[in-house]
Design an enzyme around this catalytic site. Structure first.
Site, mmCIF file in Angstrom:
data_model
loop_
_atom_site.group_PDB
_atom_site.id
_atom_site.type_symbol
_atom_site.label_atom_id
_atom_site.label_comp_id
_atom_site.label_asym_id
_atom_site.label_seq_id
_atom_site.Cartn_x
_atom_site.Cartn_y
_atom_site.Cartn_z
ATOM 1 N N HIS A 96 42.093 44.022 39.578
ATOM 2 C CA HIS A 96 42.271 42.564 39.485
ATOM 3 C C HIS A 96 43.639 42.227 38.878
ATOM 4 O O HIS A 96 44.210 43.051 38.158
ATOM 5 C CB HIS A 96 41.206 41.970 38.550
ATOM 6 C CG HIS A 96 39.814 41.971 39.099
ATOM 7 N ND1 HIS A 96 38.731 42.417 38.374
ATOM 8 C CD2 HIS A 96 39.322 41.547 40.296
ATOM 9 C CE1 HIS A 96 37.620 42.270 39.094
ATOM 10 N NE2 HIS A 96 37.953 41.753 40.271
ATOM 11 N N CYS A 152 36.221 41.085 31.154
ATOM 12 C CA CYS A 152 35.200 41.063 32.223
ATOM 13 C C CYS A 152 33.820 40.642 31.759
ATOM 14 O O CYS A 152 33.055 40.072 32.533
ATOM 15 C CB CYS A 152 35.019 42.453 32.832
ATOM 16 S SG CYS A 152 36.489 43.354 33.138
HETATM 17 N N1 GLY Z 1 32.918 47.599 38.779
HETATM 18 C C1 GLY Z 1 33.591 46.374 38.690
HETATM 19 C C2 GLY Z 1 33.862 45.836 40.027
HETATM 20 O O1 GLY Z 1 34.301 46.612 40.841
HETATM 21 O O2 GLY Z 1 33.654 44.695 40.351
#
Ligand code: GLY
Length: 255
Positions: free
Chosen positions: A161, A248
C-alpha cells in the site's frame, strides 16, 4: 470530542491472509492476538475510546480495519477492497461508521484499500496499487472535492500500500521510504527517510502527539527522535507476517 478507535480482533485464520510482497510463513494466531491486545492497550493509554468489533473467523484479513474505510472529519467513505476475499469486511464497518459520519462508498468497478489513502491535512494521496485503481481514485475525488480535499493518484512500487511507503507525521512532516514512492510528490513538505536497513518502517501511526513505530526499526525511531518526535515502539512481529503495519489495525477519528 473524544478520540475513537475502531478495532477488530484478529481472525483465528489470519494465516490464510492475502499476501502481495511477502512469502507466506506460519503465523502463530495466539501471538498475533497478544500483539493486537497490546496495540489496543496502547491506543487506550493514548486516550482512544475503543470500539472493539468481534473477530470474523471466515475473513482472514479482517483485523486490518483500516482498509475498509477512509474516515475524515466531515464524512466517511466505505471502500471496495481490491482483494475480493476482503470485500465482506466492509459490511460491519459501514454499520458502525454510520453512527459517526455521513457515508459514501466506492462503487464497482472501482477498488480501493484504505491503506492506500495517505492524508496530509487537506491533501489526499491515493496509491495506485494492486488493490486501488484509478477509477476508485476518481470516485474518491468526486466525493471529497466538495469538502475541500484534493485527491491525487500516485504510483507505488515494491510494497502493498502507499501507507507501507509513507506516513503523515502531522504538520508538514512525512516519513517515507524513497525506494517505494517518489519523494518528489511531497515537494515542500519536511521529509524524513526511513533507515535504509528498515524498509518497512515507513508505516507509523500518529496518535495525539506520539508516533507508534515498529519495534524492529530502531534506526528509524532514532531518526524520528532526532527530528523532535516522541516515539513509542510496538512489537508487531506476528501481525507483520500478514503484511501489517501500525496503521492497518485501527480506524481512529474524533467522535
Ligand atoms: N494481508 C493484508 C492484505 O493483504 O490485505
Amino acid at each position: 470530542m473524544t478520540l475513537h478507535a475502531i478495532t477488530r480482533a484478529p481472525s483465528p485464520n489470519l494465516a490464510a491472509c492475502e499476501l502481495t510482497h511477502l512469502e507466506r510463513v506460519a503465523i502463530d494466531a495466539s501471538r498475533a492476538a497478544a500483539e493486537h491486545e497490546a496495540y489496543e492497550r496502547v491506543l487506550e493509554e493514548l486516550g482512544c475510546t475503543l470500539e472493539r468489533l468481534p473477530a470474523e473467523p471466515d475473513l482472514p484479513d479482517s483485523v486490518f480495519v483500516e482498509d475498509t474505510a477512509v474516515v475524515l472529519p466531515e464524512v466517511a467513505v466505505i471502500t471496495r477492497p481490491g482483494a475480493a476475499s476482503r470485500r465482506p469486511e466492509t459490511t460491519s464497518i459501514g454499520k458502525v461508521l454510520a453512527g459517526y459520519r455521513p457515508l459514501h462508498a466506492i462503487e464497482a468497478p472501482g477498488t480501493m484499500d484504505g491503506g492506500d489513502v495517505l492524508r496530509v491535512d487537506r491533501d489526499l494521496y491515493a496509491g495506485l496499487t494492486s488493490r486501488t485503481n484509478a477509477g476508485a481514485v476518481d470516485q474518491l475525488r468526486g466525493i471529497l472535492e466538495s469538502f475541500g480535499y484534493s485527491v491525487v493518484g500516485v504510483d507505488v512500487r515494491g510494497c502493498l500500500h502507499l501507507k507501507s511507503a509513507a506516513s503523515w507525521l502531522g504538520g508538514d512532516a512525512v516519513l517515507l521510504n524513497p525506494d517505494w514512492v517518489d519523494e518528489g510528490l511531497f515537494a515542500g513538505l519536511d521529509l524524513i527517510h526511513v533507515h535504509p536497513d528498515e524498509p518497512y518502517a515507513a508505516n507509523v501511526l500518529r496518535v495525539g502527539g506520539l508516533i507508534l513505530c515498529r519495534a524492529d526499526a530502531p534506526g528509524t525511531r532514532e531518526r524520528l527522535e532526532q527530528s523532535g518526535f516522541t516515539v513509542r515502539s510496538l512489537d508487531i512481529t506476528e501481525l507483520a507476517k500478514a503484511e501489517a503495519g501500525l496503521t492497518c489495525s485501527s480506524l481512529i477519528f474524533d467522535a
